[in-house]
Scaffold this motif. Structure first.
Motif, mmCIF file in Angstrom:
data_model
loop_
_atom_site.group_PDB
_atom_site.id
_atom_site.type_symbol
_atom_site.label_atom_id
_atom_site.label_comp_id
_atom_site.label_asym_id
_atom_site.label_seq_id
_atom_site.Cartn_x
_atom_site.Cartn_y
_atom_site.Cartn_z
ATOM 1 N N CYS A 1 -125.836 53.828 40.610
ATOM 2 C CA CYS A 1 -125.581 54.756 41.508
ATOM 3 C C CYS A 1 -125.226 54.621 43.659
ATOM 4 O O CYS A 1 -126.063 53.629 43.639
ATOM 5 N N CYS B 1 -131.403 53.268 38.649
ATOM 6 C CA CYS B 1 -131.475 54.516 39.757
ATOM 7 C C CYS B 1 -132.115 55.582 39.486
ATOM 8 O O CYS B 1 -132.655 55.798 38.131
ATOM 9 N N CYS C 1 -132.144 58.374 39.330
ATOM 10 C CA CYS C 1 -131.488 60.067 38.307
ATOM 11 C C CYS C 1 -131.877 59.329 37.047
ATOM 12 O O CYS C 1 -130.821 60.744 36.135
ATOM 13 N N HIS D 1 -125.278 59.860 43.716
ATOM 14 C CA HIS D 1 -125.503 59.842 42.300
ATOM 15 C C HIS D 1 -123.947 59.755 41.638
ATOM 16 O O HIS D 1 -123.693 59.212 41.028
HETATM 17 ZN ZN LIG Z 1 -128.220 57.700 40.732
#
Ligand SMILES: [Zn+2]
Length: 308
Positions: free
Chosen positions: A178, A171, A173, A161
């Motif tokens: 990332c 992404c 996250c 990440h």
């Molecule tokens: Zn990420």
């Protein structure tokens, strides 16, 4: 000394028995989703381990687990598992230790692979190793002077990440661009399928893209070139941040990218001017397909056998 090894991934679970020199004596696999809810799954894993030990004709003297994350390695617990949410909160270390009456330990699967490469991989005198596995996701483990690097509260650092393009593809996250969202296998497939000139069926895989590239498909070649670029940029960041002795690459995407190591190196060279990049070894990991499973056994050694 035989250690039961369990590698828990989002798509499959591998169970085996590994001897004191890192040799895999017996192994079996099952699909993760077919293993059911956590209580049934842990029973299934225990049965697979008993069968593997019987086939290898050795008693299991300890159990090591490498798992998809996030996990709490110290508490021996699954946290909120991204790919197997129904197992979140499970305590495989305590449950398997009780079942087999031996000590057990768990680490993130990339950390397990890193431990195995550092101790049972190709012999090297390097002391600062970064292991990077690129497949469905990107995982990494860092071994400094024989010790697994841990962050705050035992946390596993998430190199996947690191943001390479803040306005890039979204992404899991919450950020964009990332390394994983740009360079993991699904990112390769998504990019190629989203190009206006792509006229093939959906469901591309990294392996298929490398095949098409080898057959001279121009779009596949551009996809591979893009992959080399993003792999190189992410690796350049690791070199600039940690100045490691060696970076070892594994995983299904690296299987195809492995023959482009020199081109990945060229990308890294553009941006690693202030560290001695020429002294950093960049190579493919040596333990092959079973690295994570063998690494799971190494998790036990790393936790319970204090030696040099
Ligand atoms: Zn990420």
């Amino acid at each position: 000394m035989a250690i039961g090894a369990i590698d828990i991934g989002g798509s499959k679970i591998a169970v085996g028995v590994v001897d004191a020199s890192g040799r895999l004596l017996a192994k079996s696999e099952t699909a993760t989703q077919s293993a059911g809810a956590y209580p049934e799954a842990i029973q299934r894993i225990a049965t697979m381990l008993r069968e593997a030990a019987a086939r290898a004709n050795v008693p299991v003297q300890g159990i090591g687990i490498g798992s998809t994350g996030p996990i709490d390695p110290i508490a021996g617990k699954f946290l909120h598992l991204d790919t197997i949410p129904q197992w979140s909160g499970g305590t495989p270390v305590a449950d398997l230790a009780r079942e087999f009456r031996v000590s057990a330990a768990i680490e993130n699967d990339a950390d397990a692979g890193a431990l195995a490469e550092a101790s049972w991989g190709a012999p090297r005198t390097k002391t600062r190793l970064i292991y990077v596995t690129v497949g469905t996701g990107i995982g990494s483990g860092m071994i400094f002077d024989g010790h697994l690097y841990r962050g705050v509260d035992g946390a596993h650092p998430e190199v996947a990440h690191q943001v390479l393009d803040a306005y890039g593809p979204p992404c899991s996250c919450g950020l964009r661009g990332c390394w994983e969202a740009l360079a993991a296998g699904p990112a390769m497939a998504q990019w190629m399928e989203s190009q206006p000139e792509y006229d093939g069926p959906p469901g591309l895989t990294a392996r298929r893209i490398y095949e098409l590239d080898a057959q001279g498909d121009p779009l596949a070649t551009r996809t591979v070139e893009r992959e080399i670029f993003w792999l190189g940029i992410g690796l350049a960041n690791l070199v600039n941040l940690f100045a490691p002795d060696a970076i070892l690459l594994s995983g299904s995407v690296m299987k195809g990218a492995g023959r482009h190591l020199d081109r990945i190196w060229q990308v890294m060279r553009q941006g690693c001017k202030f560290v001695p990049l020429e002294k950093v070894e960049l190579s493919l990991a040596s333990l092959g397909e079973d690295a994570n499973l063998i690494g799971a056994a190494r998790v036990w050694h790393h936790r319970f056998q204090k030696h040099g």
